[in-house]
Design a protein around this motif. Structure first.
Motif, PDB file in Angstrom:
ATOM      1  N   GLU A  69       0.823  -1.207   0.000  1.00 61.95           N
ATOM      2  CA  GLU A  69       0.000   0.000   0.000  1.00 61.95           C
ATOM      3  C   GLU A  69       0.865   1.269   0.000  1.00 61.95           C
ATOM      4  OE1 GLU A  69      -2.257  -3.427   1.356  1.00 61.95           O
ATOM      5  OE2 GLU A  69      -0.367  -2.557   2.040  1.00 61.95           O
ATOM      6  N   ILE A  70       1.929   1.278   0.801  1.00 61.00           N
ATOM      7  CA  ILE A  70       2.797   2.457   0.859  1.00 61.00           C
ATOM      8  C   ILE A  70       3.504   2.674  -0.480  1.00 61.00           C
ATOM      9  CG2 ILE A  70       4.953   3.314   1.873  1.00 61.00           C
ATOM     10  CD1 ILE A  70       3.939   2.427   4.583  1.00 61.00           C
ATOM     11  N   ASN A  71       3.915   1.589  -1.125  1.00 59.74           N
ATOM     12  CA  ASN A  71       4.533   1.723  -2.454  1.00 59.74           C
ATOM     13  C   ASN A  71       3.589   2.423  -3.426  1.00 59.74           C
ATOM     14  OD1 ASN A  71       6.858   0.477  -1.612  1.00 59.74           O
ATOM     15  ND2 ASN A  71       6.459  -1.469  -2.617  1.00 59.74           N
ATOM     16  N   SER A  72       2.311   2.051  -3.349  1.00 62.55           N
ATOM     17  CA  SER A  72       1.310   2.645  -4.233  1.00 62.55           C
ATOM     18  C   SER A  72       1.014   4.091  -3.861  1.00 62.55           C
ATOM     19  CB  SER A  72       0.018   1.816  -4.176  1.00 62.55           C
ATOM     20  OG  SER A  72      -0.999   2.400  -4.951  1.00 62.55           O
ATOM     21  N   LEU A  73       0.908   4.369  -2.552  1.00 61.07           N
ATOM     22  CA  LEU A  73       0.548   5.714  -2.090  1.00 61.07           C
ATOM     23  C   LEU A  73       1.674   6.724  -2.285  1.00 61.07           C
ATOM     24  CD1 LEU A  73      -1.274   4.703   1.212  1.00 61.07           C
ATOM     25  CD2 LEU A  73      -2.351   5.759  -0.783  1.00 61.07           C
ATOM     26  N   TYR A  74       2.927   6.271  -2.081  1.00 61.92           N
ATOM     27  CA  TYR A  74       4.074   7.176  -2.129  1.00 61.92           C
ATOM     28  C   TYR A  74       4.874   7.078  -3.430  1.00 61.92           C
ATOM     29  CZ  TYR A  74       3.808   8.386   2.886  1.00 61.92           C
ATOM     30  OH  TYR A  74       3.431   8.856   4.113  1.00 61.92           O
ATOM     31  N   GLY A  75       4.627   6.043  -4.228  1.00 67.77           N
ATOM     32  CA  GLY A  75       5.394   5.850  -5.446  1.00 67.77           C
ATOM     33  C   GLY A  75       6.842   5.476  -5.179  1.00 67.77           C
ATOM     34  N   ILE A  76       7.071   4.609  -4.167  1.00 71.48           N
ATOM     35  CA  ILE A  76       8.428   4.193  -3.796  1.00 71.48           C
ATOM     36  C   ILE A  76       8.505   2.667  -3.773  1.00 71.48           C
ATOM     37  CG2 ILE A  76       8.831   6.253  -2.388  1.00 71.48           C
ATOM     38  CD1 ILE A  76       8.367   4.383   0.082  1.00 71.48           C
ATOM     39  N   SER A  77       9.671   2.150  -3.410  1.00 77.82           N
ATOM     40  CA  SER A  77       9.858   0.716  -3.154  1.00 77.82           C
ATOM     41  C   SER A  77      10.294   0.579  -1.699  1.00 77.82           C
ATOM     42  CB  SER A  77      10.905   0.123  -4.109  1.00 77.82           C
ATOM     43  OG  SER A  77      10.482   0.208  -5.444  1.00 77.82           O
ATOM     44  N   LEU A  78       9.320   0.530  -0.807  1.00 81.12           N
ATOM     45  CA  LEU A  78       9.607   0.549   0.629  1.00 81.12           C
ATOM     46  C   LEU A  78      10.445  -0.655   1.045  1.00 81.12           C
ATOM     47  CD1 LEU A  78       9.187   1.868   3.405  1.00 81.12           C
ATOM     48  CD2 LEU A  78       7.045   0.572   3.609  1.00 81.12           C
ATOM     49  N   GLU A  79      10.262  -1.798   0.376  1.00 83.49           N
ATOM     50  CA  GLU A  79      11.028  -2.993   0.735  1.00 83.49           C
ATOM     51  C   GLU A  79      12.529  -2.750   0.569  1.00 83.49           C
ATOM     52  OE1 GLU A  79       9.903  -3.583  -3.641  1.00 83.49           O
ATOM     53  OE2 GLU A  79       9.100  -2.638  -1.833  1.00 83.49           O
ATOM     54  N   LYS A  80      12.907  -1.919  -0.413  1.00 82.00           N
ATOM     55  CA  LYS A  80      14.325  -1.598  -0.625  1.00 82.00           C
ATOM     56  C   LYS A  80      14.848  -0.702   0.493  1.00 82.00           C
ATOM     57  CE  LYS A  80      14.145  -2.062  -5.667  1.00 82.00           C
ATOM     58  NZ  LYS A  80      14.347  -1.389  -6.966  1.00 82.00           N
ATOM     59  N   VAL A  81      14.031   0.263   0.899  1.00 81.02           N
ATOM     60  CA  VAL A  81      14.422   1.178   1.984  1.00 81.02           C
ATOM     61  C   VAL A  81      14.648   0.393   3.270  1.00 81.02           C
ATOM     62  CG1 VAL A  81      13.681   3.137   3.409  1.00 81.02           C
ATOM     63  CG2 VAL A  81      13.149   3.094   0.952  1.00 81.02           C
ATOM     64  N   ILE A  82      13.700  -0.495   3.595  1.00 78.99           N
ATOM     65  CA  ILE A  82      13.795  -1.275   4.839  1.00 78.99           C
ATOM     66  C   ILE A  82      14.968  -2.236   4.788  1.00 78.99           C
ATOM     67  CG2 ILE A  82      12.628  -3.032   6.232  1.00 78.99           C
ATOM     68  CD1 ILE A  82       9.981  -1.672   5.512  1.00 78.99           C
ATOM     69  N   THR A  83      15.143  -2.914   3.645  1.00 83.39           N
ATOM     70  CA  THR A  83      16.221  -3.896   3.524  1.00 83.39           C
ATOM     71  C   THR A  83      17.589  -3.231   3.573  1.00 83.39           C
ATOM     72  OG1 THR A  83      14.757  -5.314   2.212  1.00 83.39           O
ATOM     73  CG2 THR A  83      17.097  -5.840   2.167  1.00 83.39           C
ATOM     74  N   ASP A  84      17.714  -2.051   2.997  1.00 87.73           N
ATOM     75  CA  ASP A  84      18.975  -1.304   3.111  1.00 87.73           C
ATOM     76  C   ASP A  84      19.354  -1.093   4.571  1.00 87.73           C
ATOM     77  OD1 ASP A  84      19.438  -1.023   0.402  1.00 87.73           O
ATOM     78  OD2 ASP A  84      18.597   1.003   0.266  1.00 87.73           O
ATOM     79  N   LYS A  85      18.388  -0.649   5.358  1.00 86.48           N
ATOM     80  CA  LYS A  85      18.649  -0.354   6.772  1.00 86.48           C
ATOM     81  C   LYS A  85      18.933  -1.639   7.550  1.00 86.48           C
ATOM     82  CE  LYS A  85      16.026   3.933   6.773  1.00 86.48           C
ATOM     83  NZ  LYS A  85      17.254   4.756   6.861  1.00 86.48           N
ATOM     84  N   LEU A  86      18.212  -2.707   7.241  1.00 83.45           N
ATOM     85  CA  LEU A  86      18.438  -3.973   7.932  1.00 83.45           C
ATOM     86  C   LEU A  86      19.811  -4.545   7.583  1.00 83.45           C
ATOM     87  CD1 LEU A  86      14.926  -5.648   7.569  1.00 83.45           C
ATOM     88  CD2 LEU A  86      15.976  -4.881   9.698  1.00 83.45           C
ATOM     89  N   GLU A  87      20.193  -4.506   6.310  1.00 81.27           N
ATOM     90  CA  GLU A  87      21.510  -5.009   5.903  1.00 81.27           C
ATOM     91  C   GLU A  87      22.629  -4.262   6.622  1.00 81.27           C
ATOM     92  OE1 GLU A  87      21.570  -6.909   1.441  1.00 81.27           O
ATOM     93  OE2 GLU A  87      21.705  -4.740   1.628  1.00 81.27           O
ATOM     94  N   ASN A  88      22.514  -2.950   6.664  1.00 81.07           N
ATOM     95  CA  ASN A  88      23.546  -2.149   7.333  1.00 81.07           C
ATOM     96  C   ASN A  88      23.625  -2.479   8.819  1.00 81.07           C
ATOM     97  OD1 ASN A  88      24.296  -0.798   4.997  1.00 81.07           O
ATOM     98  ND2 ASN A  88      22.814   0.843   5.290  1.00 81.07           N
ATOM     99  N   TYR A  89      22.466  -2.617   9.444  1.00 72.04           N
ATOM    100  CA  TYR A  89      22.442  -2.940  10.878  1.00 72.04           C
ATOM    101  C   TYR A  89      23.041  -4.325  11.129  1.00 72.04           C
ATOM    102  CZ  TYR A  89      20.744  -4.077  15.523  1.00 72.04           C
ATOM    103  OH  TYR A  89      20.677  -4.475  16.836  1.00 72.04           O
ATOM    104  N   ILE A  90      22.630  -5.299  10.345  1.00 72.86           N
ATOM    105  CA  ILE A  90      23.106  -6.676  10.522  1.00 72.86           C
ATOM    106  C   ILE A  90      24.618  -6.750  10.338  1.00 72.86           C
ATOM    107  CG2 ILE A  90      23.033  -9.010   9.555  1.00 72.86           C
ATOM    108  CD1 ILE A  90      20.038  -8.327   8.791  1.00 72.86           C
TER     109      ILE A  90
END
Length: 329
Positions: free
Chosen positions: A293-314
């Motif tokens: 839903e957020i991808n559609s509402l904001y025109g983004i790829s939220l999964e990429k944003v979240i995964t970037d942050k998770l990869e860096n943290y891990i």
């Protein structure tokens, strides 16, 4: 990395068709980045020769679709780099038992997100009281008379169970309601089960916001979850009940109050439900981030944003000991 997602039983059963589910999008994104990803359910966890194991299925991405291999392997949890523990509530004895097995993993080599200790110790409803300045007025009790007194003082209240999700078992009650006794007795199982009772926040008429907390940060993307039909609460996951949510300055500032505490507790991923800039719940078991839903509402790829942050943290956490050794060399 070698990654394990422990997901809900229903989600596992209909694994290939779960594009509404946060785990689906994160699984796909990790696969696209060439990580090895496996899935399992909490009942697949087991202990062998005093070591934690899990029967799990490897996943793969083919022709723009996500699949899992039906043949299970019993893998030692210590052989994974990261384990995402994300089954849905209720947080019952089976849920708690799963956290005991996850607590047996060797943390120097394997991260468990969120921490099984946090899942056990930090109830999603009670957790708001760790941040009293951000929480609505509330009590937690099984005492029927105590609830009646709170209702009289506040005129309108919300009663919710401590261990469920998705608005299950949540009641609205106003002073003078002829169903008062029935609702309170039903919610508390005739005074035997503790519930959370919160003051009614008028902002709920516009819905509550789901804020996304990842690795210490509240993201700028959120959804407004509006009530279903004539109900006062959101309990149906469909597009008509999920609206664009513009995060306010007050909501973004929540990060400054809660971030250090959540990270210290081992909470890396959370969904914060807010009304009138008050946190009504901190979802730490399997927070839905409404990626589709957020991808559609904001025109983004939220999964990429979240995964970037998770990869860096891990990567930071897994290499922390190595960096400390090199710094002292």
């Amino acid at each position: 990395m070698k990654i394990l997602f422990i997901i809900d039983e229903l989600e596992y059963k209909y694994f290939e068709f779960n594009k509404l589910v946060t785990n689906f999008w994160l699984n796909v994104e990790f696969l696209k980045r060439s990580h090895d990803v496996y899935v399992a359910t909490k009942n697949m966890l087991n202990v062998k020769e005093a070591m934690p194991f899990c029967f799990c299925a490897q996943t793969f991405f083919k022709d723009s679709e996500l699949y899992k291999i039906n043949t299970l392997q019993n893998a030692c949890l210590n052989n994974f780099d990261v384990i995402f523990f994300r089954p849905d509530p209720p947080v019952d004895i089976n849920y708690i038992n799963a956290t005991y097995i996850l607590s047996m993993t060797e943390r120097k080599n394997t991260l468990v997100l969120n921490s099984p200790e946090a899942i056990r110790n930090k109830n999603e409803k009670l957790y708001i009281n760790d941040f009293p300045s951000l929480a609505p007025k509330n009590i937690v009790t099984s005492n029927v008379n105590f609830i009646r007194e709170f209702l009289k003082e506040n005129n309108e209240i919300i009663i919710k169970p401590l261990n469920r999700c998705f608005s299950s078992g949540v009641f609205y009650l106003y002073h003078g309601d002829k169903n008062t006794n029935t609702i309170i007795n039903t919610a508390t199982e005739n005074g035997k089960t503790s519930v959370m009772v919160q003051e009614f926040l008028p902002g709920i008429k516009k819905g509550d916001k789901r804020l996304i907390f990842i690795c210490g940060e509240i993201l700028e993307y959120c959804v407004q979850k509006v009530a279903t039909n004539d109900d006062f609460k959101f309990n149906e996951h469909c597009d008509k009940n999920l609206k664009f949510g513009a995060i306010t300055k007050e909501e973004k500032n929540i990060e400054n109050v809660i971030s250090d505490k959540l990270l210290k507790d081992g909470v890396i991923m959370a969904g914060l439900d807010t009304i009138d800039s008050k946190i009504i719940e901190i979802n730490i078991t399997s927070p839905c981030f409404f990626i589709k839903e957020i991808n559609s509402l904001y025109g983004i790829s939220l999964e990429k944003v979240i995964t970037d942050k998770l990869e860096n943290y891990i990567c930071r956490e897994l290499h922390k000991d190595c960096e400390r050794v090199l710094a002292n060399y």
